[in-house]
Design a protein around this motif. Structure first.
Motif, short mmCIF file in Angstrom:
data_model
loop_
_atom_site.label_atom_id
_atom_site.label_comp_id
_atom_site.label_asym_id
_atom_site.label_seq_id
_atom_site.Cartn_x
_atom_site.Cartn_y
_atom_site.Cartn_z
N MET A 158 -78.72 -32.70 -22.32
CA MET A 158 -77.95 -31.82 -21.74
C MET A 158 -77.77 -31.93 -20.21
N ALA A 159 -76.73 -32.12 -19.58
CA ALA A 159 -76.69 -31.94 -18.00
C ALA A 159 -77.14 -30.74 -17.28
N LYS A 160 -77.80 -30.78 -16.26
CA LYS A 160 -78.09 -29.47 -15.76
C LYS A 160 -76.99 -28.73 -15.27
N GLU A 161 -76.08 -29.24 -14.91
CA GLU A 161 -74.82 -28.47 -14.34
C GLU A 161 -74.41 -27.62 -15.53
N SER A 162 -74.24 -28.13 -16.84
CA SER A 162 -73.92 -27.35 -18.17
C SER A 162 -74.73 -26.28 -18.17
N ILE A 163 -76.18 -26.56 -18.00
CA ILE A 163 -77.03 -25.26 -18.36
C ILE A 163 -76.89 -24.17 -17.45
N LEU A 164 -76.71 -24.70 -15.93
CA LEU A 164 -76.30 -23.76 -14.96
C LEU A 164 -75.40 -22.69 -15.41
N ALA A 165 -74.12 -23.52 -15.62
CA ALA A 165 -72.77 -22.68 -16.01
C ALA A 165 -73.06 -21.84 -17.20
N ILE A 166 -73.76 -22.29 -18.06
CA ILE A 166 -73.84 -21.51 -19.52
C ILE A 166 -74.71 -20.30 -19.03
N SER A 167 -75.69 -20.59 -18.20
CA SER A 167 -76.66 -19.46 -17.86
C SER A 167 -75.98 -18.24 -16.99
N SER A 168 -75.01 -18.58 -16.49
CA SER A 168 -74.09 -17.67 -15.59
C SER A 168 -73.16 -16.72 -16.42
N LEU A 169 -73.05 -17.06 -17.81
CA LEU A 169 -72.30 -16.25 -18.52
C LEU A 169 -73.04 -14.94 -19.18
N HIS A 170 -72.69 -13.65 -19.00
CA HIS A 170 -73.27 -12.63 -19.70
C HIS A 170 -72.58 -11.93 -20.66
N TYR A 171 -71.37 -12.26 -21.12
CA TYR A 171 -70.69 -11.88 -22.31
C TYR A 171 -71.36 -12.55 -23.58
N PRO A 172 -71.55 -11.96 -24.68
CA PRO A 172 -72.02 -12.60 -26.00
C PRO A 172 -71.10 -13.43 -26.39
N GLY A 173 -69.88 -13.06 -26.69
CA GLY A 173 -68.84 -14.08 -27.26
C GLY A 173 -68.73 -15.45 -26.49
N ARG A 174 -68.46 -15.27 -25.34
CA ARG A 174 -68.32 -16.66 -24.25
C ARG A 174 -69.56 -17.15 -24.19
N LEU A 175 -70.66 -16.54 -24.26
CA LEU A 175 -71.76 -17.47 -24.18
C LEU A 175 -72.09 -18.15 -25.70
N ALA A 176 -71.89 -17.58 -26.83
CA ALA A 176 -72.09 -18.22 -28.10
C ALA A 176 -71.18 -19.66 -27.95
N ASP A 177 -69.85 -19.20 -27.56
CA ASP A 177 -68.68 -20.36 -27.77
C ASP A 177 -69.01 -21.35 -26.63
N SER A 178 -69.60 -21.24 -25.55
CA SER A 178 -70.03 -22.31 -24.75
C SER A 178 -71.37 -22.98 -24.97
N ILE A 179 -72.17 -22.42 -25.94
CA ILE A 179 -73.53 -23.09 -26.37
C ILE A 179 -73.06 -23.96 -27.52
N MET A 180 -72.22 -23.61 -28.49
CA MET A 180 -72.03 -24.46 -29.79
C MET A 180 -71.84 -25.84 -29.52
N PRO A 181 -70.75 -26.33 -28.55
CA PRO A 181 -70.54 -27.52 -28.48
C PRO A 181 -71.64 -28.60 -28.37
N HIS A 182 -72.95 -27.98 -27.73
CA HIS A 182 -73.93 -28.87 -27.23
C HIS A 182 -74.95 -28.75 -28.25
N LEU A 183 -74.80 -28.00 -29.48
CA LEU A 183 -75.82 -28.19 -30.32
C LEU A 183 -75.56 -29.29 -31.48
N ARG A 184 -76.59 -29.96 -32.07
CA ARG A 184 -76.38 -31.21 -33.02
C ARG A 184 -76.35 -30.65 -34.54
N LEU A 185 -75.20 -29.60 -34.78
CA LEU A 185 -75.19 -29.32 -36.28
C LEU A 185 -74.09 -29.72 -36.95
#
Length: 816
Positions: A158-185
């Protein structure tokens, strides 16, 4: 605090959108995600192109339930997908495209059309959602962000830029949608998150998946650590073991190597092999005892000993020779091929009478598809021996035949010795395929290396460079195959017994198709239990109109094409199951389409200057129409039709014959000075050559000069001399078959070819009247309309041509 986020065009959320649809395999697209995808399916490529051209680059992406389905239907797709935008598109050389998509908003499919057409389209309803911020959701956001940081710590991808961008989100829906593409599921789990419309519950699922991934990574790390420790322990044990071996060696207690050498010597004593090879192997084993195992030479010598002990020196596979059973096997596998079969049965008969007979060296020469290699397999089956095939096409290194010397790194014996080790027999049937395709370069001439292999007087002591021992190849039944003798060196040809397989006649192809190919293709295409009746006329139509070959390879392909189309009809129309399907001459075109081949046929009526000849080609016999046109001129002769040198020489020889006998035909001695002659053979795209068109060219020239039509029901073949003698030709049976196919009733052949009529099928001879001639005068009397020797060679009393200026006077009358 809450916010509504769906689309960049929220005003459209009340009415369905009509967008191109693209199905995804094992991929789920989320809103606000940017994902590159490689697209290769034609329907998906058309959907992307339509989205760019007509829908402002917007496309609906939805996942398939089963990734193995190539063309999914409505029930194979999930209901919820993502309306996305195409950011970039790059076309790749292999025909696929690389597309960068950006997810916009969720949408539910209401209707899908065009899945089987050019562009799949979908009516989708936008799924709006309210992303809220409450104390509970804020707490959930914080623990999820902490879990994401822990996941990013153990997942270095995971790139550091992606982690910083996701960490700046505070709405649960947006945060969930942003995390899912990075998970190996699995994509099924991701789809459940996509279908969850409540933001808080969606984030709870994502948090649970994050925790599972963190636990999996912890387990992986523990497993890797345990495996690493195990490897270190194994390496330690190996190192200590080597030290122990060295100590035993210093003390003279090297029991492991001694037992290994003892095993090699026991294997050597048990083998039946020449004394020279036995002594060499014993000598090399003695060297192994004196050389330390750590030495590089030890491995070289050990490989050499292994090769000597693995070869079938005197291991013979002999079965009881049954001539009748062998003939039955050969007839079952191949139709025709009389000469090769007779030669094989002769060899078996001699072998039954003599204890040891040197293996013959046969060379089967013929065009592709006539069954040369498959005949070799049938010979091995008939003799009860192992079969070995070695393709020599493209071989240009002498070491491929003779092997490398042991001084080279990675040296090996040649392909001949390697093949014998593989079959564990010293008397197999050995097929050297494509012997005419070998080439030569700086590494040597492999055809020269084959001289010793294929020479019956030398191959009893074949010397391979690697073995450096004499190996007896005389018990091997060598069969070589080639398409042409022209590229085989003469010394190599001298070692082999040439058996030419010129190709199959139409009658033979018909029998092969009806007895062999049809049943084979019915079984291969799943029609073994289906009643498919292919008539003889249908097979003949396929042979004549859809193939042009000497063998039956393309014929088998066309029959397979018919079977595939029948299989498709049965699958599409269940009512055809259990019914008989007939393939006839009239409906074969509906299966194979427009005919691919056109065969020449005779003319409808006698014409001046147009004569029908017979030609032999590599794909069989053909009718050869020769046309001659006269024009006022200065004695020029032009020959067209892509003729080879031999046929051009035949045309000039025919003209010289006419000029030498011009007075007998009533022509002035200088007639050729006032006329230009154009000789043309139609279908100039096909190269034509060979010494068999002399009589045809001469007859056409005389017909044009005397203005006497040539009989349209007569075809001829033969070469002529300047004195008018008709010389023999080759390929007679193929030429007569072409005449029979073209509706010719009378054929003129050289008298010296009368004995060759024995090889022509009786059915053809019944329908064609054969005339044997030894001089061109006899040809002219039989080919020209209403002529005889008295009227043709009368000087200037009777015949007057239309172009009367070419003759000595104009007192003769045109015959009717």
């Amino acid at each position: 605090m809450s916010t509504l986020y769906t689309s960049s065009r929220p005003e459209e959320s009340d009415s369905p959108l009509h967008l191109p649809l693209m199905s995804l395999r094992e991929v789920v697209m989320f809103p606000r995600a940017i994902i590159p995808l490689f697209v290769g399916r034609k329907s998906s490529i058309r959907a992307i192109e339509t989205a760019i051209e007509e829908h402002g680059k917007e496309i609906f992406l939805v996942a398939q339930r089963d990734a193995n389905i190539e063309t999914p239907q409505t029930g194979d797709l999930y209901d919820v997908g993502t309306v996305s935008k195409i950011l970039q598109m790059l076309k790749l050389p292999d025909g696929t495209i690389k597309v960068l998509f950006e997810g916009l908003y969720r949408a539910r499919v209401s209707d899908i059309t065009g899945l089987d057409s050019a562009v799949p389209m979908a009516d989708v309803a936008v799924l709006p959602e309210v992303d809220t911020q409450t104390a509970e959701s804020e707490a959930l956001v914080r623990v999820t962000q902490d879990a994401l940081k822990e996941y990013a710590r153990i997942n270095q991808k995971m790139a550091k830029e992606s982690i910083l961008a996701i960490s700046s989100l505070h709405y649960p829906g947006r945060l969930a949608d942003s995390i899912m593409p990075h998970l190996r599921l699995d994509f099924q789990k991701k789809q459940t998150v996509l279908e969850e419309l409540h933001p808080v519950e969606r984030l709870e699922k994502v948090y649970a998946f994050l925790q599972e991934e963190i636990e999996v990574y912890d387990l992986e790390r523990k497993i890797k650590s345990r495996v690493k420790k195990q490897m270190e322990r194994n390496q330690k044990e190996y190192y200590l073991g080597e030290q122990l071996k060295a100590i035993h060696k210093e003390m003279g207690h090297d029991h492991d190597l001694q037992s290994e050498f003892q095993e090699l010597e026991e294997t050597l004593d048990a083998m039946d092999m020449p004394q020279e090879a036995r002594e060499r192997a014993r000598e090399e084993i003695g060297k192994l005892r004196r050389i330390p195992p750590s030495s590089a030479e030890h491995g070289v010598i050990r490989n050499y000993v292994d090769w000597i002990l693995s070869l079938p020196w005197n291991r013979i596979r002999e079965g009881e020779i049954d001539i009748h059973a062998a003939q039955k096997i050969l007839d079952e596998d191949h139709y025709g091929l009389k000469k090769p079969k007779e030669r094989i049965l002769e060899y078996l008969a001699v072998q039954a009478l003599v204890d040891k007979v040197k293996g013959p060296i046969l060379c089967l020469v013929g065009p592709p598809g006539v069954g040369k290699t498959s005949l070799s397999k049938s010979i091995a089956r008939a003799m009860g021996r192992e079969f070995v095939r070695l393709s020599l096409g493209g071989v240009r290194d002498e070491a491929e035949i003779r092997g490398h010397r042991r001084t080279y790194v990675g040296a090996l014996p040649g392909k001949i010795i390697q093949s014998l080790k593989r079959v564990s027999s010293s008397n197999p049937v050995f097929c050297l395929d494509e012997v005419d395709k070998m080439s030569t370069d700086f590494r040597g001439d492999p055809s020269a290396a084959l001289l010793e292999v294929l020479d019956p007087e030398q191959n009893y002591a074949f010397s391979d460079h690697y073995l450096d021992l004499d190996y007896d190849l005389s018990r091997i039944f060598f069969i070589t195959t080639a398409n042409s003798l022209a590229s085989i060196p003469e010394p190599l040809q001298d070692r082999m017994e040439i058996i030419e397989i010129p190709g199959y006649l139409e009658t033979e192809k018909t029998c092969i198709a009806m007895d062999f190919l049809l049943a084979k293709q019915l079984e291969a295409n799943g029609l073994a239990n289906v009643s498919v009746n292919m008539s003889k006329g249908a097979v003949q139509e396929i042979i004549r109109r859809y193939t042009r070959e000497a063998g039956v390879r393309n014929l088998e392909r066309e029959i397979a094409s018919v079977c595939r189309k029948i299989a498709r009809r049965i699958v599409e129309d269940k009512s055809l199951e259990g019914k008989s399907i007939a393939v006839t001459k009239t409906n074969v075109r509906s299966y194979l389409g427009v005919p691919k081949v056109r065969h020449e046929v005779g003319e409808d009526k006698p014409l001046v200057g147009v004569c029908t000849g017979l030609a032999w080609t590599r794909v069989g016999g053909e009718l050869l129409l020769v046309e001659v046109a006269l024009m006022p001129g200065s004695g020029k002769i032009e020959i067209t039709g892509k003729l080879g040198d031999v046929m051009q020489e035949s045309a000039r020889a025919a003209l010289s014959y006419i000029r030498s006998r011009g007075e007998m035909f009533g022509l002035r001695s200088d007639f050729y000075k006032e006329v230009d002659i154009h000789v043309h053979v139609p279908e100039g795209a096909t190269p034509k050559d060979g010494p068999s068109a002399g009589v045809t060219l001469a007859t056409s020239l005389i017909s044009a000069l005397l203005h006497i039509p040539v009989r349209n029901d007569v075809a001829m073949t033969g070469e002529i001399t300047l004195r008018g003698r008709v010389l023999p030709i080759g390929g007679l049976r193929e030429k007569l078959l072409a005449a029979h196919r073209g509706g010719i009733k009378n054929v003129i052949i050289p008298a010296d070819n009368e004995a060759d009529l024995k090889e022509v099928p009786e059915a053809i001879l019944k329908d064609i009247e054969i005339t044997c001639v030894d001089h061109l005068d006899d040809v002219l009397c039989r080919a020209l309309v209403n002529t005889s020797a008295e009227t043709l060679f009368c000087g200037k009393e009777h015949i007057v041509p239309l172009a009367s200026t070419l003759f000595q006077d104009d007192t003769r009358v045109q015959p009717q």
